[in-house]
Design an enzyme around this catalytic site. Structure first.
Site, mmCIF file in Angstrom:
data_model
loop_
_atom_site.group_PDB
_atom_site.id
_atom_site.type_symbol
_atom_site.label_atom_id
_atom_site.label_comp_id
_atom_site.label_asym_id
_atom_site.label_seq_id
_atom_site.Cartn_x
_atom_site.Cartn_y
_atom_site.Cartn_z
ATOM 1 N N ASP A 14 0.583 -1.320 -0.093
ATOM 2 C CA ASP A 14 -0.383 0.083 0.036
ATOM 3 C C ASP A 14 0.521 1.051 0.295
ATOM 4 O O ASP A 14 0.619 1.851 0.838
ATOM 5 C CB ASP A 14 -0.755 0.377 1.185
ATOM 6 C CG ASP A 14 -1.810 -0.953 1.497
ATOM 7 O OD1 ASP A 14 -2.551 -1.806 0.465
ATOM 8 O OD2 ASP A 14 -1.528 -2.091 2.146
ATOM 9 N N HIS A 42 -4.202 -1.263 -6.706
ATOM 10 C CA HIS A 42 -3.522 -0.723 -7.223
ATOM 11 C C HIS A 42 -4.357 1.356 -7.484
ATOM 12 O O HIS A 42 -5.017 0.666 -8.675
ATOM 13 C CB HIS A 42 -2.793 -0.655 -7.926
ATOM 14 C CG HIS A 42 -1.417 -1.639 -8.119
ATOM 15 N ND1 HIS A 42 -0.170 -1.972 -8.193
ATOM 16 C CD2 HIS A 42 -0.686 -2.002 -6.470
ATOM 17 C CE1 HIS A 42 0.062 -2.906 -7.805
ATOM 18 N NE2 HIS A 42 0.043 -2.578 -6.358
#
Length: 430
Positions: A14, A42
């Site tokens: 992340d 993403h």
């Protein structure tokens, strides 16, 4: 000049890899995913429009860029088709630019059932997986009972492999976990439909990459998750099921060491983690909650709140060493705006001794107490700044300290979610 660049996470995932991949794909030949599955999330923001990709490489939003899914990726047929159709609904041409390795394993319905049954049975000892079948699919790959994209071309062989896999997994599901098994005919029929759908996209990804290299075309290797979640080098067993390091890029795409020119490690200006596992610098207080709220730290794939903490240089240095990271990209600097004080973990207290090295096991990590250096914060906004000189002096000092402590130069600084919110100090392809 760099021709092939690997972009990977230098923390627990992340880190903002999707934005950086999209940023670097303006003038390249291809982007390739080399590990993981649709457990990745993403997030790209272009002209204030947000797109979340789970399986398809982040270069798909750039016209003319070839997008490759390598043999190291596990593919959910349903997730792949859904993502393609959602992107096509926006007017993008997808299938002519998307190429999929025949050696990529498939995530089957029984993998998902097994993943979820395990997490439920584990209770408080659960790893915190996304429940999407990633781990069981990799298990079948290693156990040589996996079904791959190539198998879809041979209906009789597919049926034989599917029956054998179902015999094995249905036994575990029904006898061990006490849940319903899976029906052969329904899954087989669904696979035949998917076989027809995926056939035009099936290609020798490794061969394409070798040809692009010969042609002098730029290629970007897009990692998912992060180094500290690597199956070998992460906080085992609280890890993902694939190799998230530069080694995974080589084996998961089918290229050699000499084919990589630059390794870009992505790290937030602080640290986050999703799910279970050790996290020495975690802030379980209002400071951590403030970072979570300002950074919108919730999983792009699952929506789960991320655990937040201070930057951990000990862990970052490990990622730099394991991957041979050439340069760092620090993201979400603007999330730290307005904080009076900032801290960076520079060492651990471990068994009454100070160490600048991370333990090699999860229990060891759990027993570490961080040793911090404190830095002044800044009240000015860094959001959207595109020039190093325009950053507040305290922000520049913080970044310089990160660079020195990590022993790795910072090449890119991200000051917001949009493609334009970036300070480019060094282009990895330059």
């Amino acid at each position: 000049m760099g021709q092939s660049v690997v972009v990977l996470g230098a923390q627990w995932g992340d880190e903002g890899k999707g934005k950086i991949v999209d940023l670097l794909t303006e003038e390249i030949g291809a982007v390739v995913r080399f590990q993981g599955g649709h457990n990745a999330g993403h997030t790209l923001v272009i002209n204030a429009k947000k797109t979340v990709l789970h399986l398809i490489p982040s270069g798909i939003l750039r016209n003319g860029v070839l997008c490759l899914i390598g043999n190291g990726v596990v593919i959910s047929p349903a997730a792949l088709r859904k993502e393609i159709e959602e992107l096509e609904d926006t007017g993008l041409e997808i299938r002519s630019r998307l190429k999929i390795s025949p050696a990529a394993p498939l995530i089957m319905e029984y993998h998902i059932a097994l993943d979820q049954a395990r997490e439920k049975a584990a209770g408080g000892r659960a790893i915190g997986t996304t429940g999407r079948g990633i781990g069981p699919a990799y298990e079948d790959k290693v156990g040589r009972r996996g079904i791959r994209v190539a198998d879809l071309h041979y209906p009789d062989q597919l049926a034989e492999k599917l029956r054998a896999a179902l015999d094995y997994h249905n036994f575990v599901l029904t006898r061990y976990f006490g849940v319903d098994g899976m029906d052969f005919q329904r899954i087989y029929d669904e696979m035949l439909v998917f076989a027809e759908y995926v056939e035009p996209m099936k290609s020798d990804v490794a061969g394409i990459l070798h040809d692009l290299r010969k042609q002098g075309k730029r290629v970007l290797f897009e990692g998912a998750q992060g180094t500290l979640l690597d199956i070998d080098h992460g906080t085992y067993p609280y890890v993902t099921s694939s190799s998230t390091t530069v080694g995974g890029a080589l084996s998961g795409a089918g290229v050699g060491v000499q084919d990589i020119d630059y390794v870009l490690g992505i790290a937030k200006a602080y640290a986050t983690r999703v799910g279970g596992g050790p996290f020495p610098t975690e802030l379980d207080d209002k400071i951590g909650q403030g970072i979570r709220d300002r950074g919108v730290e919730y999983g792009a794939s699952t929506g789960r709140p991320r655990r937040c903490g201070w930057m951990d240089i000990v862990a970052l240095k490990r990622a730099v060493a394991i991957n041979g990271i050439t340069g760092l990209c620090i993201t979400k600097l603007d999330v730290l705006d307005g904080m009076d004080k900032l801290k960076i973990c520079i060492a651990y207290e471990y068994h009454d001794k100070r160490s600048e090295y991370a333990p090699l096991d999860a229990q060891g990590w759990e027993e570490c107490t961080p040793v911090y250096l404190e830095f002044p914060g800044w009240n000015e906004s860094t959001h959207g700044i595109t020039s190093w000189e325009k950053l507040p002096p305290a922000a520049r000092a913080y970044l310089c300290a990160l660079e020195e402590l990590a022993g790795c130069p910072i090449g890119i600084v991200s000051t917001g979610p949009d493609r334009e919110h970036t300070i480019m100090l060094h282009d990895p392809f330059a």
